[in-house]
Write a protein that holds these residues in place. Structure first.
Motif, PDB file in Angstrom:
ATOM      1  N   LYS A   1       0.805  -1.055  -0.019  1.00 53.30           N
ATOM      2  CA  LYS A   1       0.183   0.115  -0.132  1.00 53.30           C
ATOM      3  C   LYS A   1       0.797   1.429  -0.184  1.00 53.30           C
ATOM      4  O   LYS A   1       0.255   2.424   0.381  1.00 53.30           O
TER       5      LYS A   1
ATOM      6  N   GLY B   1       1.440   3.143  -2.226  1.00 52.72           N
ATOM      7  CA  GLY B   1       0.899   4.132  -3.138  1.00 52.72           C
ATOM      8  C   GLY B   1      -0.246   4.849  -2.388  1.00 52.72           C
ATOM      9  O   GLY B   1      -0.701   5.968  -2.991  1.00 52.72           O
TER      10      GLY B   1
ATOM     11  N   LYS C   1       0.318   9.675  -0.816  1.00 53.85           N
ATOM     12  CA  LYS C   1       0.187  10.368  -2.019  1.00 53.85           C
ATOM     13  C   LYS C   1       1.029  11.730  -1.970  1.00 53.85           C
ATOM     14  O   LYS C   1       1.437  12.010  -3.160  1.00 53.85           O
TER      15      LYS C   1
ATOM     16  N   SER D   1       0.466  -0.438  -6.577  1.00 53.31           N
ATOM     17  CA  SER D   1      -0.100   0.912  -6.081  1.00 53.31           C
ATOM     18  C   SER D   1       1.183   2.166  -6.247  1.00 53.31           C
ATOM     19  O   SER D   1       0.618   3.067  -6.253  1.00 53.31           O
TER      20      SER D   1
ATOM     21  N   SER E   1       2.265   3.249  -8.928  1.00 54.63           N
ATOM     22  CA  SER E   1       1.891   4.069  -9.890  1.00 54.63           C
ATOM     23  C   SER E   1       0.888   5.159  -9.573  1.00 54.63           C
ATOM     24  O   SER E   1       0.738   6.057 -10.209  1.00 54.63           O
ATOM     25  N   ASN E   2       0.380   4.913  -8.214  1.00 53.95           N
ATOM     26  CA  ASN E   2      -0.469   6.285  -7.805  1.00 53.95           C
ATOM     27  C   ASN E   2       0.253   7.347  -7.274  1.00 53.95           C
ATOM     28  O   ASN E   2      -0.481   8.349  -6.971  1.00 53.95           O
TER      29      ASN E   2
ATOM     30  N   THR F   1       1.585  10.334  -8.056  1.00 57.42           N
ATOM     31  CA  THR F   1       1.749  11.311  -9.105  1.00 57.42           C
ATOM     32  C   THR F   1       2.563  12.474  -8.669  1.00 57.42           C
ATOM     33  O   THR F   1       3.100  12.887  -9.939  1.00 57.42           O
TER      34      THR F   1
ATOM     35  N   SER G   1       2.965   3.415 -15.812  1.00 59.29           N
ATOM     36  CA  SER G   1       2.449   4.753 -15.045  1.00 59.29           C
ATOM     37  C   SER G   1       3.483   5.900 -15.917  1.00 59.29           C
ATOM     38  O   SER G   1       4.154   5.635 -16.358  1.00 59.29           O
TER      39      SER G   1
END
Length: 345
Positions: free
Chosen positions: A186, A188, A191, A210, A212-213, A215, A234
Motif C-alpha cells: 500500500k 501508493g 500520495k 500501487s 503508480s498512484n 503522482t 504509469s
C-alpha cells in the motif's frame, strides 16, 4: 545546557564533538530542532529522546551513532524531519512509525519552531537535507518538508507496512542497508511522496502496482536489489532512467531493455472458463481418436479375420460397381437418343 528551558533550536553540526548526547537536554521541553550531525558521538541514540515532545527536527547525520533505532523515536509525535543517515545503526526499523502524528496526519504548521521574531526582523531556521540524492538547503520552506532518511546504515529486516500510513511523508530514503522482504503493498497510499530511494538493499518480490498512484513522484531509485516481474505502467515510472532499476536481473519492462515474457495467470492458475474450454477440447479429440480406432478395426478387423464376410463384402462391392456401370450406360444412351431426336426436328 539543561537550564536553557526556553531553548528552541540547538545546532552543533560539523564539529569534533565526541561522547554521548548530554542527558540534560531532556529538560529543554521546548526544543524543536536538534542538529548534531557530522560529529564523532560514537554512542547510541538515548532512550529519553522520546520525552522531547516538541522536537520537530532531529538531525544526527554522519555522527558515528551505533546500536538500534529505539522505539522511543516513535513517541516524537511532532517530528517531521528524521535524518539519521550515514551512521552504524543496526537492527530493524521500528514498526511504530505510524505513531508519528505529524507525518500521518495533515500538517498543523507550527511557524513558531521555525520562525523567530527579533528587533532586527524575522529569522527563519535553515537546514541542509538530502531529499533527492543531492544536498539542498531548506529555509522558509522547511516547515513544509517531511522526510525520513535512514540511508547508509546497517539496518536489517523488512520495511514496515506502517510506513504506508505516513500520508504526509515527502521523502523516503532507506538506501544502502541490509533490508529484505518486499516493498509495502500500500505504498501508493502515501500520495505526498516525491522521492523514494531503496537502492542497494536485498529487497525482493514485485514492485507493487500501487506505486503508480504516486503522482508527485519525481525521484525513484530501486537499483541493486532482487526485484522481479514487470515494472508497473504509469506516467512517472517509465520516465525514470533505466539506471534506477539496474541490478535487478529478474526485473523487466520499460524503461529497461529486457522484455517481459508472456505473463502467466496469478499463482500459475488459468481462468475457470479457459480451463473448461481446454478440457472440453481435449475430451473431444480423445473421443474422436477412440471412435475412429473402434470403427476402423470393427470393420477392417472383421473382414480380415472372417473369410466368408470378406468374400461377401467384395461381392457386394463388385455388384454395386456393376450396377453403377449399367445405370450410367443406360442413362448416357437415353440422353444421347434424346439429343439426337431434338436435333432431327
Amino acid at each position: 545546557m539543561g537550564s536553557l528551558v526556553a531553548l528552541k533550536a540547538l545546532r552543533l553540526p560539523n564539529n569534533s564533538i565526541y561522547g554521548d548526547i548530554p542527558s540534560s537536554l531532556q529538560k529543554c521541553s521546548n526544543l524543536g530542532l536538534l542538529d548534531m550531525g557530522e560529529n564523532n558521538l560514537s554512542m547510541t541514540i538515548p532512550l529519553w529522546i522520546g520525552e522531547m515532545k516538541s522536537l520537530t527536527i532531529l538531525r544526527l547525520r554522519s555522527s558515528g551513532l551505533k546500536g538500534h533505532l529505539p522505539l522511543q523515536t516513535c513517541q516524537l509525535s511532532s517530528l517531521r524531519v528524521l535524518d539519521l543517515a550515514n551512521n552504524s545503526l543496526s537492527g530493524p526499523i521500528p514498526k511504530c512509525l505510524n505513531s508519528i502524528n505529524s507525518m500521518a496526519m495533515p500538517h498543523v504548521e507550527n511557524y513558531e519552531t521555525m520562525e523567530y521574531f527579533e528587533d532586527a526582523g524575522t529569522y527563519f531556521e535553515s537546514l541542509m537535507l538530502v531529499p533527492k540524492g543531492e544536498e539542498l538547503r531548506y529555509e522558509e520552506n522547511l516547515i513544509f518538508v517531511s522526510i525520513i532518511d535512514l540511508s547508509s546504515n546497517n539496518l536489517s529486516g523488512s520495511i514496515p507496512n506502517e510506513i504506508s500510513v505516513l500520508f504526509q511523508l515527502n521523502f523516503l530514503n532507506l538506501s544502502r542497508n541490509h533490508l529484505t522482504g518486499k516493498i509495502p503493498e500500500k505504498i501508493g497510499a502515501v500520495k505526498e511522496l516525491e522521492s523514494i530511494d531503496l537502492s542497494r538493499n536485498h529487497l525482493s518480490g514485485e514492485i507493487p502496482p500501487s506505486i503508480s498512484n504516486l503522482t508527485f513522484l519525481s525521484y525513484l531509485d530501486l537499483s541493486y536489489n532482487n526485484f522481479s516481474g514487470r515494472i508497473p505502467l504509469s506516467t512517472q515510472l517509465q520516465s525514470f532512467d533505466a539506471l534506477r532499476y539496474t541490478g535487478n536481473p529478474e526485473l523487466c519492462g520499460a524503461p529497461l531493455i529486457t522484455n517481459c515474457r508472456k505473463e502467466q495467470e496469478p499463482d500459475g492458475d488459468t481462468p475457470v472458463g479457459k480451463a473448461e474450454d481446454e478440457s472440453n477440447t481435449s475430451r473431444f479429440y480423445i473421443g474422436l481418436g477412440i471412435g475412429f480406432a473402434l470403427g476402423f478395426w470393427g470393420v477392417c478387423g472383421a473382414l480380415f479375420f472372417k473369410r466368408t464376410w470378406r468374400h461377401a463384402y467384395f461381392r457386394f462391392v463388385y455388384d454395386m460397381k456393376d450396377q453403377a456401370y449399367v445405370t450410367t450406360v443406360l442413362k448416357v444412351n437415353w440422353i444421347y437418343k434424346k439429343f439426337k431426336k431434338l436435333s432431327f426436328w
